[in-house]
Write a protein that holds these residues in place. Structure first.
Motif, PDB file in Angstrom:
ATOM      1  N   ARG A  84       4.974  -3.697  10.301  1.00  0.00           N
ATOM      2  CA  ARG A  84       4.177  -3.256   9.291  1.00  0.00           C
ATOM      3  C   ARG A  84       2.803  -2.813   9.689  1.00  0.00           C
ATOM      4  NH1 ARG A  84       1.620  -6.195   4.768  1.00  0.00           N
ATOM      5  NH2 ARG A  84       1.491  -5.010   2.903  1.00  0.00           N
ATOM      6  N   ASN A  85       2.288  -3.657  10.513  1.00  0.00           N
ATOM      7  CA  ASN A  85       0.710  -3.290  10.664  1.00  0.00           C
ATOM      8  C   ASN A  85       0.474  -2.055  11.608  1.00  0.00           C
ATOM      9  OD1 ASN A  85      -0.291  -5.678   9.338  1.00  0.00           O
ATOM     10  ND2 ASN A  85      -0.494  -6.731  11.358  1.00  0.00           N
ATOM     11  N   GLU A  86       1.527  -1.928  12.616  1.00  0.00           N
ATOM     12  CA  GLU A  86       1.426  -0.501  13.340  1.00  0.00           C
ATOM     13  C   GLU A  86       1.739   0.542  12.431  1.00  0.00           C
ATOM     14  OE1 GLU A  86       4.036   1.397  17.034  1.00  0.00           O
ATOM     15  OE2 GLU A  86       4.505  -0.758  16.145  1.00  0.00           O
ATOM     16  N   LEU A  87       2.860   0.394  11.611  1.00  0.00           N
ATOM     17  CA  LEU A  87       2.952   1.576  10.588  1.00  0.00           C
ATOM     18  C   LEU A  87       1.647   2.180   9.787  1.00  0.00           C
ATOM     19  CD1 LEU A  87       4.582   3.677   9.041  1.00  0.00           C
ATOM     20  CD2 LEU A  87       5.124   1.587   7.510  1.00  0.00           C
ATOM     21  N   PHE A  88       1.245   1.018   9.094  1.00  0.00           N
ATOM     22  CA  PHE A  88      -0.086   1.633   8.194  1.00  0.00           C
ATOM     23  C   PHE A  88      -1.473   1.947   8.998  1.00  0.00           C
ATOM     24  CE2 PHE A  88       2.548  -1.032   5.257  1.00  0.00           C
ATOM     25  CZ  PHE A  88       2.638   0.037   4.316  1.00  0.00           C
ATOM     26  N   VAL A  89      -1.567   1.265  10.110  1.00  0.00           N
ATOM     27  CA  VAL A  89      -2.710   1.917  10.872  1.00  0.00           C
ATOM     28  C   VAL A  89      -2.393   3.166  11.573  1.00  0.00           C
ATOM     29  CG1 VAL A  89      -4.091   1.092  13.107  1.00  0.00           C
ATOM     30  CG2 VAL A  89      -3.466  -0.552  11.660  1.00  0.00           C
ATOM     31  N   ALA A  90      -1.104   3.317  12.124  1.00  0.00           N
ATOM     32  CA  ALA A  90      -0.945   4.712  12.311  1.00  0.00           C
ATOM     33  C   ALA A  90      -1.113   5.698  11.369  1.00  0.00           C
ATOM     34  CB  ALA A  90       0.368   4.660  13.313  1.00  0.00           C
ATOM     35  N   ALA A  91      -0.659   5.306  10.311  1.00  0.00           N
ATOM     36  CA  ALA A  91      -0.737   6.401   9.072  1.00  0.00           C
ATOM     37  C   ALA A  91      -1.919   6.929   8.705  1.00  0.00           C
ATOM     38  CB  ALA A  91      -0.033   5.655   7.944  1.00  0.00           C
ATOM     39  N   VAL A  92      -3.011   6.061   8.615  1.00  0.00           N
ATOM     40  CA  VAL A  92      -4.300   6.211   8.280  1.00  0.00           C
ATOM     41  C   VAL A  92      -5.096   7.022   9.258  1.00  0.00           C
ATOM     42  CG1 VAL A  92      -6.493   5.255   7.897  1.00  0.00           C
ATOM     43  CG2 VAL A  92      -4.585   4.257   6.704  1.00  0.00           C
ATOM     44  N   HIS A  93      -4.717   6.604  10.739  1.00  0.00           N
ATOM     45  CA  HIS A  93      -5.249   7.511  11.613  1.00  0.00           C
ATOM     46  C   HIS A  93      -4.525   8.955  11.753  1.00  0.00           C
ATOM     47  CE1 HIS A  93      -5.660   8.793  15.900  1.00  0.00           C
ATOM     48  NE2 HIS A  93      -6.865   8.305  15.853  1.00  0.00           N
ATOM     49  N   HIS A  94      -3.445   8.938  11.467  1.00  0.00           N
ATOM     50  CA  HIS A  94      -2.651  10.409  11.433  1.00  0.00           C
ATOM     51  C   HIS A  94      -3.290  11.101  10.395  1.00  0.00           C
ATOM     52  CE1 HIS A  94       0.355  13.297  10.600  1.00  0.00           C
ATOM     53  NE2 HIS A  94       0.633  12.648   9.246  1.00  0.00           N
ATOM     54  N   LEU A  95      -3.561  10.657   9.152  1.00  0.00           N
ATOM     55  CA  LEU A  95      -4.113  11.498   8.236  1.00  0.00           C
ATOM     56  C   LEU A  95      -5.498  11.908   8.207  1.00  0.00           C
ATOM     57  CD1 LEU A  95      -3.018  13.245   5.760  1.00  0.00           C
ATOM     58  CD2 LEU A  95      -3.660  11.029   4.306  1.00  0.00           C
ATOM     59  N   ALA A  96      -6.104  10.867   8.706  1.00  0.00           N
ATOM     60  CA  ALA A  96      -7.597  10.894   8.765  1.00  0.00           C
ATOM     61  C   ALA A  96      -7.852  12.034   9.841  1.00  0.00           C
ATOM     62  CB  ALA A  96      -8.268   9.675   9.132  1.00  0.00           C
ATOM     63  N   SER A  97      -7.441  11.963  10.787  1.00  0.00           N
ATOM     64  CA  SER A  97      -7.340  12.943  12.121  1.00  0.00           C
ATOM     65  C   SER A  97      -7.137  14.394  11.507  1.00  0.00           C
ATOM     66  CB  SER A  97      -6.509  12.770  13.385  1.00  0.00           C
ATOM     67  OG  SER A  97      -6.770  11.414  14.043  1.00  0.00           O
ATOM     68  N   PRO A 111      -7.320  10.653  -0.048  1.00  0.00           N
ATOM     69  CA  PRO A 111      -6.277   9.600   0.112  1.00  0.00           C
ATOM     70  C   PRO A 111      -6.509   8.727   1.283  1.00  0.00           C
ATOM     71  CG  PRO A 111      -5.266  11.372  -0.663  1.00  0.00           C
ATOM     72  CD  PRO A 111      -6.548  11.690  -0.151  1.00  0.00           C
ATOM     73  N   TYR A 112      -6.858   9.306   2.415  1.00  0.00           N
ATOM     74  CA  TYR A 112      -6.987   8.245   3.686  1.00  0.00           C
ATOM     75  C   TYR A 112      -8.064   7.331   3.878  1.00  0.00           C
ATOM     76  CZ  TYR A 112     -10.678  11.040   5.890  1.00  0.00           C
ATOM     77  OH  TYR A 112     -12.001  11.855   6.240  1.00  0.00           O
ATOM     78  N   PHE A 113      -9.043   7.621   2.835  1.00  0.00           N
ATOM     79  CA  PHE A 113     -10.367   6.893   2.432  1.00  0.00           C
ATOM     80  C   PHE A 113      -9.801   5.579   2.061  1.00  0.00           C
ATOM     81  CE2 PHE A 113     -13.842   5.319  -0.090  1.00  0.00           C
ATOM     82  CZ  PHE A 113     -14.681   4.811   1.170  1.00  0.00           C
ATOM     83  N   VAL A 114      -9.406   5.989   0.838  1.00  0.00           N
ATOM     84  CA  VAL A 114      -8.759   4.758  -0.117  1.00  0.00           C
ATOM     85  C   VAL A 114      -7.951   3.886   0.752  1.00  0.00           C
ATOM     86  CG1 VAL A 114      -7.563   4.358  -2.129  1.00  0.00           C
ATOM     87  CG2 VAL A 114      -8.869   6.352  -2.085  1.00  0.00           C
ATOM     88  N   ALA A 115      -6.833   4.570   1.450  1.00  0.00           N
ATOM     89  CA  ALA A 115      -5.883   3.843   2.591  1.00  0.00           C
ATOM     90  C   ALA A 115      -6.623   3.101   3.381  1.00  0.00           C
ATOM     91  CB  ALA A 115      -4.994   4.847   2.957  1.00  0.00           C
ATOM     92  N   SER A 116      -7.707   3.671   4.009  1.00  0.00           N
ATOM     93  CA  SER A 116      -8.411   2.646   5.089  1.00  0.00           C
ATOM     94  C   SER A 116      -9.023   1.581   4.582  1.00  0.00           C
ATOM     95  CB  SER A 116      -9.681   3.984   5.655  1.00  0.00           C
ATOM     96  OG  SER A 116      -9.030   4.790   6.292  1.00  0.00           O
ATOM     97  N   LEU A 117      -9.651   1.923   3.215  1.00  0.00           N
ATOM     98  CA  LEU A 117     -10.398   0.648   2.479  1.00  0.00           C
ATOM     99  C   LEU A 117      -9.321  -0.341   2.211  1.00  0.00           C
ATOM    100  CD1 LEU A 117     -12.904  -0.186   1.158  1.00  0.00           C
ATOM    101  CD2 LEU A 117     -12.167   1.022  -1.058  1.00  0.00           C
ATOM    102  N   GLU A 118      -8.280  -0.032   1.874  1.00  0.00           N
ATOM    103  CA  GLU A 118      -7.048  -1.271   1.657  1.00  0.00           C
ATOM    104  C   GLU A 118      -6.898  -1.861   2.893  1.00  0.00           C
ATOM    105  OE1 GLU A 118      -5.520  -2.186  -1.024  1.00  0.00           O
ATOM    106  OE2 GLU A 118      -6.276  -0.866  -2.511  1.00  0.00           O
ATOM    107  N   LEU A 119      -6.860  -1.501   4.135  1.00  0.00           N
ATOM    108  CA  LEU A 119      -6.871  -1.968   5.284  1.00  0.00           C
ATOM    109  C   LEU A 119      -7.967  -2.724   5.853  1.00  0.00           C
ATOM    110  CD1 LEU A 119      -4.708   0.692   7.513  1.00  0.00           C
ATOM    111  CD2 LEU A 119      -3.952  -1.147   6.220  1.00  0.00           C
TER     112      LEU A 119
END
Length: 209
Positions: free
Chosen positions: A67-80, A114-122
């Protein structure tokens, strides 16, 4: 039709396996960011991501075993991806003052995605989850480098060559992030943010003064 359905049709079966894998992974990452941003970290389960992406459990775990790998990768993917888009979306004038104004606007706009909000959650969840924190820190360091390069492009080589550029960027990023957090509560109009004028004036004073 789900992503899994799509890749089992005869037409899809003729596509290279690598292409199908990339498409599936992108669908999973996009879904993960959306679930994080809209439902919060506590509710962001892999099952919710699986449902939103339209993939099987096995396919999701094949790409992201944890789960951690998924959400960290997701935020990095969209932010980039979003940082790359900023350079294209905003008109960047040659005049130094106008260039600063446009770059500041682009930087502020990135904090409404959305990636900022997702990052904040993490970030908040990582305070009490050592496993998430360990997964998040290396990615945050990489994102810091990507963000700085994007800022250099937005401001242009002449302004970015100023000896105080990096310290100014750090100050602006932390100020904008702190301000952006308040919008989660106020739901105010981001375009009328009063600090925009202050950030522009500060950047002009530092880089042109």
């Amino acid at each position: 039709m789900t992503v899994d359905d799509a890749v089992t049709t005869p037409e899809a079966g003729r596509r290279p396996v690598q292409e199908r894998a990339v498409r599936t992974q992108a669908a999973i990452l996009d879904a993960a960011v959306a679930v994080l941003a809209e439902e919060g970290y506590a509710a962001a389960t892999t099952v919710r991501v699986q449902e939103r992406a339209g993939v099987s459990r096995g396919r999701l775990l094949h790409h992201f075993p944890s789960r951690n790998e998924l959400f960290v990768a997701a935020v990095h993917h969209l932010a980039s991806a979003r940082l790359d888009e900023l350079v294209v979306e905003f008109e960047l004038p040659d005049d130094p003052g106008a260039r600063i104004d446009a770059a500041i606007e682009a930087m502020w706009a990135s904090n409404g995605q959305p990636y900022f909000v997702a990052s904040l959650e993490l970030w908040l969840a990582a305070r009490h989850d050592e496993g998430l924190r360990a997964a998040l820190l290396p990615t945050e360091r990489r994102m810091g480098g990507i963000l700085l390069e994007t800022q250099r492009t937005l401001f242009g080589p002449e302004l970015a060559g100023h000896p105080g550029f990096e310290s100014l960027m750090e100050l602006l990023v932390t100020s904008m992030r702190g301000t952006a957090i308040t919008y989660a509560i106020t739901k105010a109009d981001r375009a009328s943010e009063p600090n925009l004028a202050l950030w522009r004036a500060l950047a002009r004073e530092r880089l042109l003064g």
